[in-house]
Design an enzyme around this catalytic site. Structure first.
Site, PDB file in Angstrom:
ATOM      1  N   HIS A 103     -12.395  -4.748   0.711  1.00  0.00           N
ATOM      2  CA  HIS A 103     -12.093  -4.638   2.126  1.00  0.00           C
ATOM      3  C   HIS A 103     -13.142  -5.382   2.955  1.00  0.00           C
ATOM      4  O   HIS A 103     -14.317  -5.416   2.611  1.00  0.00           O
ATOM      5  CB  HIS A 103     -12.058  -3.161   2.554  1.00  0.00           C
ATOM      6  CG  HIS A 103     -10.948  -2.395   1.905  1.00  0.00           C
ATOM      7  ND1 HIS A 103     -11.013  -1.946   0.612  1.00  0.00           N
ATOM      8  CD2 HIS A 103      -9.737  -2.009   2.373  1.00  0.00           C
ATOM      9  CE1 HIS A 103      -9.913  -1.303   0.303  1.00  0.00           C
ATOM     10  NE2 HIS A 103      -9.109  -1.323   1.354  1.00  0.00           N
ATOM     11  N   HIS A 141      -3.493   1.794   6.406  1.00  0.00           N
ATOM     12  CA  HIS A 141      -4.199   2.049   5.149  1.00  0.00           C
ATOM     13  C   HIS A 141      -5.705   2.242   5.395  1.00  0.00           C
ATOM     14  O   HIS A 141      -6.543   1.506   4.891  1.00  0.00           O
ATOM     15  CB  HIS A 141      -3.973   0.892   4.163  1.00  0.00           C
ATOM     16  CG  HIS A 141      -4.492   1.207   2.778  1.00  0.00           C
ATOM     17  ND1 HIS A 141      -3.985   2.222   2.023  1.00  0.00           N
ATOM     18  CD2 HIS A 141      -5.469   0.623   2.043  1.00  0.00           C
ATOM     19  CE1 HIS A 141      -4.624   2.259   0.870  1.00  0.00           C
ATOM     20  NE2 HIS A 141      -5.528   1.305   0.852  1.00  0.00           N
TER      21      HIS A 141
END
Length: 348
Positions: free
Chosen positions: A79, A101
């Protein structure tokens, strides 16, 4: 996870089920083994529990086992952080940004920062909850490109361009039917058709009938054909074969097929047309009144709610004690007859 005999990677990070959970339960009690957890783990999972290195863990069968294996947590996440995310969005400048998410509080913080960052632009930033649908509307212009012989000259303003619209991948192309084989892996073919019809009337009368209906009917010179022949709308050739037969020749396409249907109707005798009209009239009367039978004299007898009407199809007169039914049948038959009755063709 690793044991003295090997290394197992690419497993589910949560250790909740599957092969990763089975291997963990086999190896967790041996201090020679190790479990490496990279990146983010979800609360409530076994992976999150063993990061705190408890003395024992609960197995899938409900029993407990001592946790003797080594547990290592490495922050290795795919990420992006805020700086990377905001730089990426600045490059794209999208009209819509959807944040999904992620943990609700962190997503909310990211949304507020992005709102401030894109305050001078009309950017819509959305952070939907789980199972919440998001709708976005896009206005796009579809362009069609003319190719082949259609592109040989520029059309004038208001001129109609006629061709086949072909979708190829994400593009649209307009081309002439004859160019299909040149630009696509398609082949075209012309279908020539011929039928022979029983016709015992005069060939000249048939030509006159067709001229009354379709107008463009031209005789062909004898040197161009064997026997009397004429062309209808430059599409259909009607040829005299014998005293009892004629033949129709044409190249099949939607318009030519319609011309053929009209021509076939013109070959039918008045008696055949009258029989067909009688069937249509009877069917329409049944659809309007339901109970329609033929009496001893061949006249239709119509019964509605106990009331009876006798119809004379030759004169159109109706006999009935019920004036309402009498008028209904008379008007209905008159309208049906006007719709079904063939227009007489004068031979003069």
């Amino acid at each position: 996870m690793a044991s003295p005999s090997g290394l197992q990677s690419g497993l589910s990070g949560g250790l909740q089920s599957g092969l990763s959970r089975q291997l963990f339960e086999m190896w967790c009690s041996d201090k020679k083994n190790a479990c490496v957890i990279p990146g983010y783990v979800v609360e409530g999972t076994l992976a999150k529990t063993i990061i705190n290195e408890p003395k024992e863990v609960t197995l899938m069968n409900g029993l407990t086992d001592p946790l003797n294996m080594q547990v290592h947590y490495i922050s290795f996440s795919a990420h992006a952080d805020f700086a990377q995310t905001s730089t990426f969005l600045k490059e794209l400048m999208p009209p819509n940004i959807i944040l999904a998410h992620g943990e609700a509080n962190e997503v909310g913080r990211l949304k507020q920062k992005l709102i401030i960052q894109f305050a001078d632009r009309n950017t819509k930033i959305i952070s939907p909850k789980n199972c919440q649908s998001v709708e976005m509307h896009f206005n796009s212009e579809k362009m069609e490109q003319t190719i082949g012989r259609l592109a040989e000259k520029n059309p004038e303003v208001g001129e109609t361009v006629s061709g086949l619209l072909v979708k190829k991948a994400s593009t649209y192309q307009i081309m002439a039917p004859d160019d299909l084989h040149a630009f696509l892996q398609l082949s075209t073919a012309n279908m020539s058709r011929r039928i022979t019809i029983v016709y015992t009337g005069a060939f000249g009368v048939l030509k006159h009938r067709l001229k009354q209906i379709l107008e463009s009917v031209d005789s062909l010179p004898d040197e161009e054909s064997e026997g009397p022949t004429f062309r209808v709308h430059e599409r259909l050739t009607v040829k005299y074969e014998s005293e009892k037969h004629i033949s129709l020749h044409w190249r099949s396409d939607p318009i030519s097929d319609m011309v053929v249907v009209e021509s076939e109707e013109a070959t039918k005798t008045e008696e055949e047309n009258n029989k067909k009209a009688e069937k249509v009239i009877h069917a329409l009367l049944v659809s309007l009144f339901g109970d329609v039978k033929f009496g001893e004299n061949g006249k239709p007898v119509i019964s509605v709610d106990g009331n009876v009407a006798h119809l004379d199809k030759q004169s159109g007169n109706v006999e009935s004690e019920n004036e309402g039914l009498k008028e209904r049948v008379r008007v209905a038959f008159q309208r049906i007859q006007n719709a079904v009755k063939l227009i007489p063709l004068s031979v003069s």
